[in-house]
Motif scaffolding. Structure first.
Motif, PDB file in Angstrom:
ATOM      1  N   LEU A 196       4.939 -37.073  20.412  1.00 39.09           N
ATOM      2  CA  LEU A 196       4.325 -38.253  19.822  1.00 39.09           C
ATOM      3  C   LEU A 196       5.129 -38.812  18.656  1.00 39.09           C
ATOM      4  O   LEU A 196       4.989 -39.975  18.298  1.00 39.09           O
ATOM      5  CB  LEU A 196       2.904 -37.922  19.364  1.00 39.09           C
ATOM      6  CG  LEU A 196       1.905 -37.609  20.494  1.00 39.09           C
ATOM      7  CD1 LEU A 196       0.563 -37.206  19.919  1.00 39.09           C
ATOM      8  CD2 LEU A 196       1.748 -38.800  21.433  1.00 39.09           C
ATOM      9  N   LYS A 197       5.995 -37.970  18.099  1.00 38.76           N
ATOM     10  CA  LYS A 197       6.830 -38.414  16.989  1.00 38.76           C
ATOM     11  C   LYS A 197       8.231 -38.815  17.445  1.00 38.76           C
ATOM     12  O   LYS A 197       9.045 -39.262  16.631  1.00 38.76           O
ATOM     13  CB  LYS A 197       6.938 -37.304  15.942  1.00 38.76           C
ATOM     14  CG  LYS A 197       5.612 -36.937  15.293  1.00 38.76           C
ATOM     15  CD  LYS A 197       5.765 -35.736  14.372  1.00 38.76           C
ATOM     16  CE  LYS A 197       4.421 -35.325  13.783  1.00 38.76           C
ATOM     17  NZ  LYS A 197       4.527 -34.114  12.936  1.00 38.76           N
ATOM     18  N   ALA A 198       8.525 -38.643  18.743  1.00 43.92           N
ATOM     19  CA  ALA A 198       9.877 -38.888  19.255  1.00 43.92           C
ATOM     20  C   ALA A 198      10.104 -40.375  19.496  1.00 43.92           C
ATOM     21  O   ALA A 198       9.166 -41.128  19.770  1.00 43.92           O
ATOM     22  CB  ALA A 198      10.090 -38.114  20.549  1.00 43.92           C
ATOM     23  N   ASP A 199      11.386 -40.778  19.413  1.00 45.56           N
ATOM     24  CA  ASP A 199      11.715 -42.148  19.781  1.00 45.56           C
ATOM     25  C   ASP A 199      11.790 -42.246  21.303  1.00 45.56           C
ATOM     26  O   ASP A 199      11.617 -41.250  22.012  1.00 45.56           O
ATOM     27  CB  ASP A 199      13.025 -42.601  19.138  1.00 45.56           C
ATOM     28  CG  ASP A 199      14.207 -41.698  19.523  1.00 45.56           C
ATOM     29  OD1 ASP A 199      14.214 -41.152  20.649  1.00 45.56           O
ATOM     30  OD2 ASP A 199      15.118 -41.540  18.690  1.00 45.56           O
ATOM     31  N   LYS A 200      12.050 -43.440  21.820  1.00 45.89           N
ATOM     32  CA  LYS A 200      11.985 -43.673  23.266  1.00 45.89           C
ATOM     33  C   LYS A 200      12.929 -42.768  24.048  1.00 45.89           C
ATOM     34  O   LYS A 200      12.547 -42.164  25.049  1.00 45.89           O
ATOM     35  CB  LYS A 200      12.303 -45.143  23.570  1.00 45.89           C
ATOM     36  CG  LYS A 200      12.226 -45.489  25.050  1.00 45.89           C
ATOM     37  CD  LYS A 200      12.507 -46.966  25.281  1.00 45.89           C
ATOM     38  CE  LYS A 200      12.472 -47.296  26.768  1.00 45.89           C
ATOM     39  NZ  LYS A 200      12.770 -48.742  27.011  1.00 45.89           N
ATOM     40  N   ASP A 201      14.191 -42.642  23.583  1.00 46.14           N
ATOM     41  CA  ASP A 201      15.172 -41.834  24.313  1.00 46.14           C
ATOM     42  C   ASP A 201      14.791 -40.371  24.302  1.00 46.14           C
ATOM     43  O   ASP A 201      14.862 -39.685  25.329  1.00 46.14           O
ATOM     44  CB  ASP A 201      16.566 -42.018  23.704  1.00 46.14           C
ATOM     45  CG  ASP A 201      17.138 -43.407  23.975  1.00 46.14           C
ATOM     46  OD1 ASP A 201      16.659 -44.056  24.926  1.00 46.14           O
ATOM     47  OD2 ASP A 201      18.047 -43.828  23.242  1.00 46.14           O
TER      48      ASP A 201
END
Length: 263
Positions: free
Chosen positions: A74-79
């Motif tokens: 949930l804290k990750a960016d799209k990639d």
């Protein structure tokens, strides 16, 4: 629940509506995954945004992710999100393969029990060892090559679930015996000997049974073995060595030549 100032806490209603415990909602909040705003009176208020986030969490849980993993996602960016999901997909594929193998083993064990050929846990261990002798070993290291070479229909046919109990047992025990014969005959053996030719006939019968005469399927199986031996890590997972496999195919070639001469 309503306070004297008119503000409401809809936590219990959200928990009931979406099948989640109050304890889980508190955990999500503690981990920073789902933090509802507070009213002036201090009540948690779950709006559309919070409900959408809850649905995302529940979906990721259904994908088999642990809560700690979901918190990272949930804290990750799209990639990074895509990479993490790809890793989870591979994990689920592996779990599916392991379940399929477990089902195979259960079916074969029950077939042996019904036929009176198994009566103790020791028999189950024996069957498990034999099941590892199948034409294609289903291990994590080998799985990517299986998916690369074989079609989905091929892969289904490689599991005993594609056959009735008698056929599944014949394939399981048949391949175990073929591999045992290859180990015994290959060292310094004659691929045109009577024993080698008999082994080749039995191998041909098993291939026909497994592929139902589909020559393209049989070619893919051969391609799989060739590619497996090109990879040292996968080669170690195979039930026989490259030299033993080459002896098998030399025996098959000798059988074709003998039958051509007789024909």
């Amino acid at each position: 629940m309503t306070r004297k100032d008119g503000s409401k806490d809809n936590t219990a209603a959200i928990a009931a509506a979406y099948g989640v415990s109050l304890k889980s909602l508190r955990l999500y909040e503690k981990l920073g995954m789902l933090v509802p705003p507070r009213s002036q009176a201090g009540w948690r208020v779950y709006g559309k945004g919070e409900i959408d986030r809850l649905l995302v969490i529940q979906t990721l849980k259904r994908l088999g992710l642990a809560i700690s993993r979901i918190a990272v996602l949930l804290k990750a960016d799209k990639d990074n999100f895509d990479t993490l999901l790809a890793e989870q997909a591979e994990l689920l594929h592996e779990q599916r393969r392991q379940v399929a193998l477990a089902i195979d083993l259960v079916r074969l064990t029950r077939a042996r029990l019904r036929s009176g050929r198994a009566s103790s846990p020791d028999d189950l261990a024996h069957l498990a060892r034999r099941d590892q002798e199948r034409i294609v070993p289903f291990t994590p290291a080998v799985a990517p090559l299986i998916e690369k070479v074989f079609t989905p229909d091929d892969q289904a046919a490689l599991h005993s679930a594609a056959y009735d109990d008698a056929t599944a047992m014949r394939l399981s025990e048949g391949w175990a015996q073929i591999h045992a014969d290859a180990r015994a005959l290959a060292p310094g053996g004659d691929a045109a000997s009577a024993g080698a030719l008999d082994m080749a006939r039995r191998m041909r019968d098993l291939i026909l049974l497994m592929t139902k005469g589909d020559e393209a399927f049989a070619r893919r199986a051969t391609q799989f073995w060739v590619m497996a031996f090109e990879n040292p890590e996968i080669a170690k997972q195979m039930p026989i060595t490259k030299a033993e496999w080459e002896f098998l195919h030399a025996a098959a070639a000798a059988l074709r030549e003998r039958e051509g001469q007789e024909g």
